[in-house]
Design an enzyme around this catalytic site. Structure first.
Site, PDB file in Angstrom:
ATOM      1  N   SER A   8     -21.018 -46.186  22.645  1.00 20.30           N
ATOM      2  CA  SER A   8     -21.909 -46.985  23.084  1.00 20.30           C
ATOM      3  C   SER A   8     -21.873 -48.056  24.490  1.00 20.30           C
ATOM      4  O   SER A   8     -21.256 -48.701  24.795  1.00 20.30           O
ATOM      5  CB  SER A   8     -21.436 -47.742  21.663  1.00 20.30           C
ATOM      6  OG  SER A   8     -22.890 -49.627  22.483  1.00 20.30           O
ATOM      7  N   HIS A  32     -24.582 -43.715  22.280  1.00 22.25           N
ATOM      8  CA  HIS A  32     -24.949 -44.552  21.144  1.00 22.25           C
ATOM      9  C   HIS A  32     -25.535 -45.575  21.608  1.00 22.25           C
ATOM     10  O   HIS A  32     -25.026 -46.512  22.675  1.00 22.25           O
ATOM     11  CB  HIS A  32     -23.965 -45.126  20.373  1.00 22.25           C
ATOM     12  CG  HIS A  32     -23.941 -45.533  19.016  1.00 22.25           C
ATOM     13  ND1 HIS A  32     -24.419 -45.263  17.685  1.00 22.25           N
ATOM     14  CD2 HIS A  32     -24.035 -47.164  18.721  1.00 22.25           C
ATOM     15  CE1 HIS A  32     -24.483 -45.976  17.042  1.00 22.25           C
ATOM     16  NE2 HIS A  32     -24.578 -47.143  17.891  1.00 22.25           N
ATOM     17  N   ASP A  34     -27.127 -49.535  21.026  1.00 26.79           N
ATOM     18  CA  ASP A  34     -27.028 -50.948  19.508  1.00 26.79           C
ATOM     19  C   ASP A  34     -28.823 -51.376  19.462  1.00 26.79           C
ATOM     20  O   ASP A  34     -28.795 -51.874  20.680  1.00 26.79           O
ATOM     21  CB  ASP A  34     -25.915 -51.748  19.803  1.00 26.79           C
ATOM     22  CG  ASP A  34     -24.695 -50.559  19.236  1.00 26.79           C
ATOM     23  OD1 ASP A  34     -24.920 -50.348  18.046  1.00 26.79           O
ATOM     24  OD2 ASP A  34     -23.942 -50.130  20.575  1.00 26.79           O
ATOM     25  N   MET A  36     -30.520 -54.995  18.653  1.00 28.64           N
ATOM     26  CA  MET A  36     -30.007 -56.322  17.857  1.00 28.64           C
ATOM     27  C   MET A  36     -31.555 -57.148  18.828  1.00 28.64           C
ATOM     28  O   MET A  36     -32.260 -57.181  19.520  1.00 28.64           O
ATOM     29  CB  MET A  36     -28.978 -56.209  18.259  1.00 28.64           C
ATOM     30  CG  MET A  36     -27.544 -55.522  18.116  1.00 28.64           C
ATOM     31  SD  MET A  36     -26.688 -56.423  18.167  1.00 28.64           S
ATOM     32  CE  MET A  36     -25.159 -55.167  18.484  1.00 28.64           C
ATOM     33  N   HIS A  65     -29.206 -46.952  17.397  1.00 26.75           N
ATOM     34  CA  HIS A  65     -28.722 -47.410  16.278  1.00 26.75           C
ATOM     35  C   HIS A  65     -29.595 -48.800  16.114  1.00 26.75           C
ATOM     36  O   HIS A  65     -28.905 -49.944  16.687  1.00 26.75           O
ATOM     37  CB  HIS A  65     -27.139 -48.025  16.309  1.00 26.75           C
ATOM     38  CG  HIS A  65     -26.949 -48.405  15.245  1.00 26.75           C
ATOM     39  ND1 HIS A  65     -25.476 -49.130  15.168  1.00 26.75           N
ATOM     40  CD2 HIS A  65     -27.240 -49.083  13.957  1.00 26.75           C
ATOM     41  CE1 HIS A  65     -25.106 -49.757  13.652  1.00 26.75           C
ATOM     42  NE2 HIS A  65     -26.844 -49.829  13.388  1.00 26.75           N
ATOM     43  N   MET A  67     -30.161 -51.801  14.367  1.00 25.39           N
ATOM     44  CA  MET A  67     -29.954 -53.612  14.314  1.00 25.39           C
ATOM     45  C   MET A  67     -30.938 -54.590  13.966  1.00 25.39           C
ATOM     46  O   MET A  67     -30.813 -55.791  14.642  1.00 25.39           O
ATOM     47  CB  MET A  67     -28.482 -53.913  14.461  1.00 25.39           C
ATOM     48  CG  MET A  67     -27.561 -53.193  13.935  1.00 25.39           C
ATOM     49  SD  MET A  67     -26.297 -52.963  14.533  1.00 25.39           S
ATOM     50  CE  MET A  67     -26.000 -52.000  16.807  1.00 25.39           C
ATOM     51  N   MET A 136     -20.579 -49.066   9.189  1.00 23.82           N
ATOM     52  CA  MET A 136     -20.043 -50.148   9.937  1.00 23.82           C
ATOM     53  C   MET A 136     -18.575 -50.405   9.755  1.00 23.82           C
ATOM     54  O   MET A 136     -18.406 -50.547   9.066  1.00 23.82           O
ATOM     55  CB  MET A 136     -20.394 -51.146  10.120  1.00 23.82           C
ATOM     56  CG  MET A 136     -22.526 -50.934  10.385  1.00 23.82           C
ATOM     57  SD  MET A 136     -21.946 -50.310  12.353  1.00 23.82           S
ATOM     58  CE  MET A 136     -21.486 -51.643  12.981  1.00 23.82           C
ATOM     59  N   PHE A 142     -21.484 -57.411  17.116  1.00 25.62           N
ATOM     60  CA  PHE A 142     -21.318 -57.890  18.512  1.00 25.62           C
ATOM     61  C   PHE A 142     -20.110 -56.654  18.861  1.00 25.62           C
ATOM     62  O   PHE A 142     -19.167 -56.073  18.292  1.00 25.62           O
ATOM     63  CB  PHE A 142     -20.323 -59.290  18.571  1.00 25.62           C
ATOM     64  CG  PHE A 142     -21.186 -60.381  18.895  1.00 25.62           C
ATOM     65  CD1 PHE A 142     -21.804 -60.642  20.120  1.00 25.62           C
ATOM     66  CD2 PHE A 142     -21.652 -60.745  17.610  1.00 25.62           C
ATOM     67  CE1 PHE A 142     -22.857 -61.745  19.890  1.00 25.62           C
ATOM     68  CE2 PHE A 142     -22.557 -62.279  17.950  1.00 25.62           C
ATOM     69  CZ  PHE A 142     -23.425 -62.628  19.047  1.00 25.62           C
ATOM     70  N   GLY A 143     -19.557 -56.050  20.104  1.00 25.93           N
ATOM     71  CA  GLY A 143     -18.678 -55.429  20.689  1.00 25.93           C
ATOM     72  C   GLY A 143     -17.267 -56.070  20.566  1.00 25.93           C
ATOM     73  O   GLY A 143     -17.183 -57.282  20.687  1.00 25.93           O
ATOM     74  N   ASP A 174     -18.451 -47.278  13.116  1.00 23.04           N
ATOM     75  CA  ASP A 174     -19.084 -47.488  14.781  1.00 23.04           C
ATOM     76  C   ASP A 174     -18.284 -49.127  14.468  1.00 23.04           C
ATOM     77  O   ASP A 174     -18.366 -49.753  12.981  1.00 23.04           O
ATOM     78  CB  ASP A 174     -20.261 -47.848  14.391  1.00 23.04           C
ATOM     79  CG  ASP A 174     -21.158 -48.419  15.660  1.00 23.04           C
ATOM     80  OD1 ASP A 174     -19.968 -49.125  16.616  1.00 23.04           O
ATOM     81  OD2 ASP A 174     -22.397 -48.463  15.499  1.00 23.04           O
TER      82      ASP A 174
END
Length: 224
Positions: A8, A32, A34, A36, A65, A67, A136, A142-143, A174
């Site tokens: 990611s 990947h 993300d 957001m 992905h 979100m 998930m 948040f990572g 993930d």
């Protein structure tokens, strides 16, 4: 089953994304991404223009992905831009079947994401509409979060649901996937692993991917 590692870029250096992706191009399977919007999740990352730019430089397919609050509106645009896979969240989509079919019609794999507190059984009837089910293993946003072991029984149930219908659906996890947790994910039935800080927080991201793959393959090897 084929095990795949999807690093990611949420944990990568956003100012050097093309270079960061190049670091893992020889070892990872996909990238990947993300997306957001600070509405569906409490964080703001990147969107379609960055994905379009990254597609010009990435040797690996992009797994987007979403979100975001309104995936029904935006998902097809990521597919049309060239993303290899687009995942929408069950909790956000108002017309999931239509949106998933639109993603596929645009030439991308369609994914359905489910948060830790959402029961996977509610979406059993959608398995035939998707190419990947994302569970998930942290609360999205948040990572670097700690892996939620409470999701592992859901991963096992999802694997049973997929195998019971003999569907070629990838089962992705993930969140908090590291050297300490990936083997448990494999044993529960996952076959696609998103790893962010475990890869980009390492001194050598490519070697980190190789190590994660080796651990996953070890866990998948039948014991004699």
């Amino acid at each position: 089953m084929t095990l795949q590692i999807f690093p990611s870029i949420l944990s990568a250096d956003f100012a050097r994304l093309a270079d960061e992706v190049a670091l893992i191009s020889g070892t990872a399977d996909w990238v990947h991404v993300d997306v957001m919007d600070n509405h569906f999740v409490p964080n703001l990352t990147l969107g379609l223009p960055v994905v379009e730019a990254l597609l010009k430089y990435s040797a690996l397919p992009l797994d987007c992905h979403l979100m975001i609050e309104d995936p029904d509106r935006w998902a097809s645009q990521y597919a049309e831009a060239g993303a290899g896979s687009v995942t929408i969240h069950a909790e956000a989509a108002k017309a999931p079947i239509r949106t998933l079919r639109t993603i596929r019609a645009a030439g991308a794999r369609a994914g359905l994401g489910i948060n830790p507190g959402t029961a996977v059984e509610h979406y059993a009837d959608l398995l035939g509409e998707i190419d990947m089910l994302l569970l998930m293993t942290v609360e999205p946003g948040f990572g670097g979060q700690r892996f939620l072991d409470v999701v592992l029984p859901k991963v096992r149930r999802a694997r049973q649901m997929i195998d019971g219908r003999d569907l070629p659906v990838w089962l992705q996890v993930d969140g908090g996937v590291t050297a300490e947790t990936i083997e448990r994910c494999v044993e529960a039935g996952a076959d696609v692993f998103v790893a962010g800080s475990a890869v980009y927080g390492a001194e050598d991201p490519a070697e980190a991917v190789r190590n994660l793959r080796a651990q996953a393959e070890h866990a998948a090897t039948p014991r004699s």
